[in-house]
Design a protein around this motif. Sequence first.
Motif, PDB file in Angstrom:
ATOM      1  N   ILE A 245       0.859  -1.168  -0.016  1.00 54.61           N
ATOM      2  CA  ILE A 245      -0.071  -0.048  -0.039  1.00 54.61           C
ATOM      3  C   ILE A 245       0.883   1.267   0.044  1.00 54.61           C
ATOM      4  O   ILE A 245       1.527   1.417   0.837  1.00 54.61           O
ATOM      5  CB  ILE A 245      -0.845   0.020   0.954  1.00 54.61           C
ATOM      6  CG1 ILE A 245      -1.602  -1.144   1.328  1.00 54.61           C
ATOM      7  CG2 ILE A 245      -1.948   1.106   1.064  1.00 54.61           C
ATOM      8  CD1 ILE A 245      -2.543  -1.709   2.786  1.00 54.61           C
ATOM      9  N   TRP A 247       1.803   5.659  -0.470  1.00 54.45           N
ATOM     10  CA  TRP A 247       1.435   6.799  -0.393  1.00 54.45           C
ATOM     11  C   TRP A 247       2.338   7.618  -1.051  1.00 54.45           C
ATOM     12  O   TRP A 247       3.597   7.684  -0.893  1.00 54.45           O
ATOM     13  CB  TRP A 247       1.212   7.209   1.023  1.00 54.45           C
ATOM     14  CG  TRP A 247       0.695   8.745   1.092  1.00 54.45           C
ATOM     15  CD1 TRP A 247       1.016  10.020   1.049  1.00 54.45           C
ATOM     16  CD2 TRP A 247      -0.891   8.943   1.071  1.00 54.45           C
ATOM     17  NE1 TRP A 247       0.302  10.813   1.187  1.00 54.45           N
ATOM     18  CE2 TRP A 247      -0.936  10.541   1.187  1.00 54.45           C
ATOM     19  CE3 TRP A 247      -1.827   8.012   1.099  1.00 54.45           C
ATOM     20  CZ2 TRP A 247      -2.255  11.095   1.395  1.00 54.45           C
ATOM     21  CZ3 TRP A 247      -3.161   8.782   1.150  1.00 54.45           C
ATOM     22  CH2 TRP A 247      -3.211  10.205   1.230  1.00 54.45           C
ATOM     23  N   LEU A 275      -2.977   8.403  -2.214  1.00 58.44           N
ATOM     24  CA  LEU A 275      -2.795   7.026  -2.412  1.00 58.44           C
ATOM     25  C   LEU A 275      -2.203   6.587  -3.830  1.00 58.44           C
ATOM     26  O   LEU A 275      -2.935   7.027  -4.931  1.00 58.44           O
ATOM     27  CB  LEU A 275      -4.151   6.266  -2.215  1.00 58.44           C
ATOM     28  CG  LEU A 275      -4.233   4.885  -2.092  1.00 58.44           C
ATOM     29  CD1 LEU A 275      -3.165   4.250  -0.911  1.00 58.44           C
ATOM     30  CD2 LEU A 275      -5.571   4.326  -1.942  1.00 58.44           C
ATOM     31  N   VAL A 278      -2.113   0.409  -5.229  1.00 62.09           N
ATOM     32  CA  VAL A 278      -1.796  -0.965  -4.551  1.00 62.09           C
ATOM     33  C   VAL A 278      -1.656  -2.256  -5.182  1.00 62.09           C
ATOM     34  O   VAL A 278      -2.174  -2.292  -6.381  1.00 62.09           O
ATOM     35  CB  VAL A 278      -3.257  -1.029  -3.676  1.00 62.09           C
ATOM     36  CG1 VAL A 278      -3.179  -2.167  -2.737  1.00 62.09           C
ATOM     37  CG2 VAL A 278      -3.713   0.226  -2.678  1.00 62.09           C
ATOM     38  N   THR A 306      -5.560   2.320  -8.093  1.00 61.59           N
ATOM     39  CA  THR A 306      -6.371   3.005  -7.064  1.00 61.59           C
ATOM     40  C   THR A 306      -5.846   4.483  -6.884  1.00 61.59           C
ATOM     41  O   THR A 306      -6.420   5.283  -6.469  1.00 61.59           O
ATOM     42  CB  THR A 306      -6.077   2.309  -5.708  1.00 61.59           C
ATOM     43  OG1 THR A 306      -4.503   2.039  -5.606  1.00 61.59           O
ATOM     44  CG2 THR A 306      -6.712   0.909  -5.633  1.00 61.59           C
TER      45      THR A 306
END
Length: 478
Positions: A245, A247, A275, A278, A306
């Motif tokens: 994940i 950022w 974001l 992913v 995403t």
Amino acid sequence: MTGLAEGRVPARTRMPGCAAASRPAPGPLAGPAALGIALAALLAAAPARAQEAVTVEDLRRLRAMLEQQQRRLEEQDARLARQQRLSAAPARALEGLRRALRAPGPARPPAAPAQAAPGAPAPPPVVAAPAPGAPSAAAPRDPQAPSTAAEAAAVRRREEQRVLATDPTLARVGGVLTPRGVISAESSVEYLYTQNTQAIVNGFSIIPGITFGTVDIRRATQRAAIAALTLRYGITDRLEINARIPWVWRGDTIQTAPADINASPITVSPTGSGLGDVEFGASYQVNDGLDDWPVFIANLRVKSDTGRSPFDVPIYRVTDPQGGFLRGLERELATGTGFWSVEPGVTVAWASDPAVFFGGLRYIWNIGRTVSLQDPAGGPPTRTRLEPGDGVGLNFGVGFALNERTSLSLGYDHIFVMSSRAGGRNIAGSGLDIGSFNFGLSYRASERLSVSLGVSVGATENAPDARIILRVPYRFSL
């Protein structure tokens, strides 16, 4: 008779030099001790007149004999020590083989020692040469050492994994496995820097260095920082699932010298954060790596969309009055690619002490979709089918375990991106080559915590000039 009286040996007098005779030698080496006992018995049994006949010269000869026996004892001790050192050599060789993670083989029984004659010095012990990989009688078996070939291969695999974890590419695309029932939570921070300079000539040159017309020079500096959390779980010792994940923070600086000589240079600095895309995937170890075979690991990685798509950010729709170059440029930066991708691949690792050679091959399938392209002139968006070019990635390198805590690796990674398509037609000049040299260093602070630092240097124009990634994985069991 006074001289003879001085030469007598009273029963309570201790003769110098006879200490060695009174001390029994270890084992069958009892020659000097037997000589001393015989001399004591002779003196006790002899009549008084025989004792008076023992002169100082006789005592000197006796002392010389005892000293000679003492020297023989010391020589025997030296030979025994030398034989012990020679017998310890197979034990050291065995330890070296264990460190090289070789499986121990069957031991050869030692030969039975020959019976020594009474009173004769014992021959040095004969040590049977152990078979390759066999434990020696002089070296007791380490309870923590591998006892089977499978256990030795498992230990070797752990060492390989520790080396492979240092490579920035393998840490991302797969090849580093997590043991069964263990969760690895890896936090990472990545920094990328790229600078491109373009010169657009509106005119012609008659000779090199002399140009008629105008030159539009643009310089773009791109910086990005990515903080990510990667979770890995070992379903078995050979199967792992993972997820990442990210950022993303991005910031670009675009400078230009417009074609109009009366216009001032223009600088724009778009930014973006949010974001990222992913990712999730799995890795599976295909074979067990026995008999010096390399280990093959199959990987599958899926990247989502995403992150903010490049087609969803606002752009400059008007022409700048000074140069006109702003048309179509982004006012804000995207944090994702806007497309899903599937990336199957295979990683190969082969340990050749003290190095670990590794390599990988993967295919990047970028799934196309229909997007809305904005009109820089302000008109309605156009629906277009875009198909980003697929890619083929190749990486290879070598790693070393400097000690039980520190490892390093050197490698190269190259991705060839095929031409993209828009509306069913190829986009000219859209093929890319992205190559970079990688350096990785890892330090294991404890059984659960380690720190890895990776550096990539761009080898082609389309690769980031510099990429630095710091990873801190922490492992714990459920």
